[in-house]
Design a protein around this motif. Sequence first.
Motif, PDB file in Angstrom:
ATOM      1  N   VAL A  72       0.883  -1.158   0.000  1.00  0.00           N
ATOM      2  CA  VAL A  72       0.000   0.000   0.000  1.00  0.00           C
ATOM      3  C   VAL A  72       0.927   1.215   0.000  1.00  0.00           C
ATOM      4  CG1 VAL A  72      -1.780   1.251   1.251  1.00  0.00           C
ATOM      5  CG2 VAL A  72      -1.766  -1.264   1.266  1.00  0.00           C
ATOM      6  N   VAL A  73       0.913   1.961  -1.104  1.00  0.00           N
ATOM      7  CA  VAL A  73       1.919   2.992  -1.337  1.00  0.00           C
ATOM      8  C   VAL A  73       1.269   4.371  -1.412  1.00  0.00           C
ATOM      9  CG1 VAL A  73       3.858   3.700  -2.791  1.00  0.00           C
ATOM     10  CG2 VAL A  73       3.128   1.294  -2.770  1.00  0.00           C
ATOM     11  N   LEU A  74       1.730   5.294  -0.580  1.00  0.00           N
ATOM     12  CA  LEU A  74       1.324   6.696  -0.683  1.00  0.00           C
ATOM     13  C   LEU A  74       2.437   7.443  -1.388  1.00  0.00           C
ATOM     14  CD1 LEU A  74      -0.449   5.772   1.753  1.00  0.00           C
ATOM     15  CD2 LEU A  74      -0.152   8.064   2.674  1.00  0.00           C
ATOM     16  N   THR A  75       2.076   8.245  -2.376  1.00  0.00           N
ATOM     17  CA  THR A  75       3.093   9.027  -3.080  1.00  0.00           C
ATOM     18  C   THR A  75       2.626  10.468  -3.177  1.00  0.00           C
ATOM     19  OG1 THR A  75       3.736   7.097  -4.375  1.00  0.00           O
ATOM     20  CG2 THR A  75       4.450   9.244  -5.200  1.00  0.00           C
ATOM     21  N   THR A  76       3.516  11.378  -2.864  1.00  0.00           N
ATOM     22  CA  THR A  76       3.190  12.793  -2.983  1.00  0.00           C
ATOM     23  C   THR A  76       4.488  13.573  -3.182  1.00  0.00           C
ATOM     24  OG1 THR A  76       1.980  14.621  -1.957  1.00  0.00           O
ATOM     25  CG2 THR A  76       3.283  13.256  -0.494  1.00  0.00           C
ATOM     26  N   GLY A  77       4.366  14.853  -3.486  1.00  0.00           N
ATOM     27  CA  GLY A  77       5.557  15.693  -3.605  1.00  0.00           C
ATOM     28  C   GLY A  77       6.311  15.738  -2.283  1.00  0.00           C
ATOM     29  N   ARG A  78       7.630  15.848  -2.365  1.00  0.00           N
ATOM     30  CA  ARG A  78       8.435  15.863  -1.152  1.00  0.00           C
ATOM     31  C   ARG A  78       7.983  16.962  -0.189  1.00  0.00           C
ATOM     32  NH1 ARG A  78      13.244  13.510   0.407  1.00  0.00           N
ATOM     33  NH2 ARG A  78      13.329  12.437  -1.569  1.00  0.00           N
TER      34      ARG A  78
END
Lengths: 190, 127, 274
Positions: A72-78
């Motif tokens: 389960v992967v959350l990805t967002t801008g740093r």
Amino acid sequence: MTAFDTAERRRATDARPVITELIDEATIQSIAEQAWISLVGEEEVLVPLPAELPADVLSSWVDVVGPWTGSVVLTTGRRTAEELSRALLRDSAPPVLDEEDVVDAFGEIANVVGGSIKATLPGHSALSLPSVGASPEVRNASDVCRIDLLWRGEPVAISVQGALPALPSSPDPHHPADPDRSTYENEVPL
Amino acid sequence: MRALVIDDSRAMRRIVSSILTGFGYEVRDAGHGGEALEVLNEGWVPDLATIDWNMPVMDGLQFVSAVRANPAWRSMTMMMVTSESEHTQIVRALAAGAHEYVIKPFTADAIRDKLALLGLLPQEVVL
Amino acid sequence: MTLTATSFDWVRQVVHRESAIVLAPGKEYLVEARLLPIARQMGLADVGQLVDNVRTRPSPENTRRIVEALTTNETSWFRDGDPFTALTTTVLPALLAARGAGERLQIWSAACSSGQEAYTIAMLLEDAMPNAAGRVSITATDLSREMVERTRAGRFSQLEVNRGLPASMLVRHFTRAGSEWEVNASLRRMVTATECNLAAPLPRMGPFDVVYLRNVLIYFDLPTKQAILRRVRSLMRPDGWLFLGAAETTLGVDDSWERVVLGRSSAYRPLKGA
């Protein structure tokens, strides 16, 4: 070959479920909303609108191992990951967040979202401790359920993705399995 | 009243600690079950322990069993606060000796409600 | 953004008046997010229309929904636990003793929202008085069709089951259903949910032995409070019990009730001949 063909053939040859048979976007969205209310703030709103992620992204994820195995992967801008971490820490956030604060807080969001997603899956599964870094690769395009959200105007993607490559009988031409790049080699050392 | 907050996430320890401090608790924290046992062995036995499940070194369930094995720590109320949210997991934790169970994600109100059920809300908190 | 400054100010004033909670400027997005489902349910396009609608046709029910949407995230299960403790320790034993062995008892959860109160009562009955549970039926009513349907479904989110429901009761009375939890069928069978507007003539129901009418009267003006209490009493058995919210009373509103202290809470009973 279309994705539909791939899924059909897979079902004919293997009992291993793909995630889209187990969970839908609406469920992930409601799980994410509850995690945000709890962790980020009781008045935080997630808007289900796709938007382009910036070039500099950070991911946090937990692995689920069981009848279905994946991440389960959350990805967002740093910068959004930092803002999320700051929101999590609230009054106890230091003036300048160090890397460890972000890894810890952003990882905890993945832990909470992943735990809720795990609970909706059939049978018993185990949950890993969270990791933070560059996202694990998508191994099988038909074993992914992904939602795109806006939080405070910034894009956040949540991807529930299988850890196993598509079976040989149904190769996925877009995401060939690459034995040299395992999920964990992408991980940033903590 | 005293509380020991056990969670491997520093952010989560801060969140839970600040909620409990708001209810008038004196709070210490630990990053896993082993660290928490060290605190207890020092003689600092709290009224309440909030316990994450998945942690390195010693997980929450092992910690609950270790506490149950020592009669000197019987007065401590153990509340799991964890993202493990399957029915069978809750049953397991209660069977091992946990008194209450809060599922992440939770709100501050959820902690307050549980403490009220346990008779562990030291201040009269107005809704 | 459909919410004008005037509409936002109106919402702020209403919420402050009814709940003493202050909505800070800049919370327009919160008002939008929380009220849009209510607007949609009423067949309106947006929150601006909802505000216009309630401003031009004042309605305590709709005001209550707006205030609740902005002030409470979830309803607790054992909200102010004492009125529930009193049910199994005092009220039901007295009623069971007074009724014949085959006679049924009826409990009404008025303004039931998503059903936490009705199911709290059902769980208590199954746990504390398993032999009597089969003799009791629970009617849950709400103005909102959506709430009635939610009560019927008996499904609650993770955040909702975290609110004041003991973990032992969660595992005993619920099963997981996707990302939600579902009340077991035996409890759902005890609860009948139906739409009902307390501020209008009531449908034929009851007669009720116990009524929970909590945190409802505060939203109405004095004449409406009096009318509601009168209608509720007409659906109650003469020896019935009425529970109000902790901040509510019949005193000074309707003098045909007798206040009875039950441990740390209190209940109201119809006065004989009133």
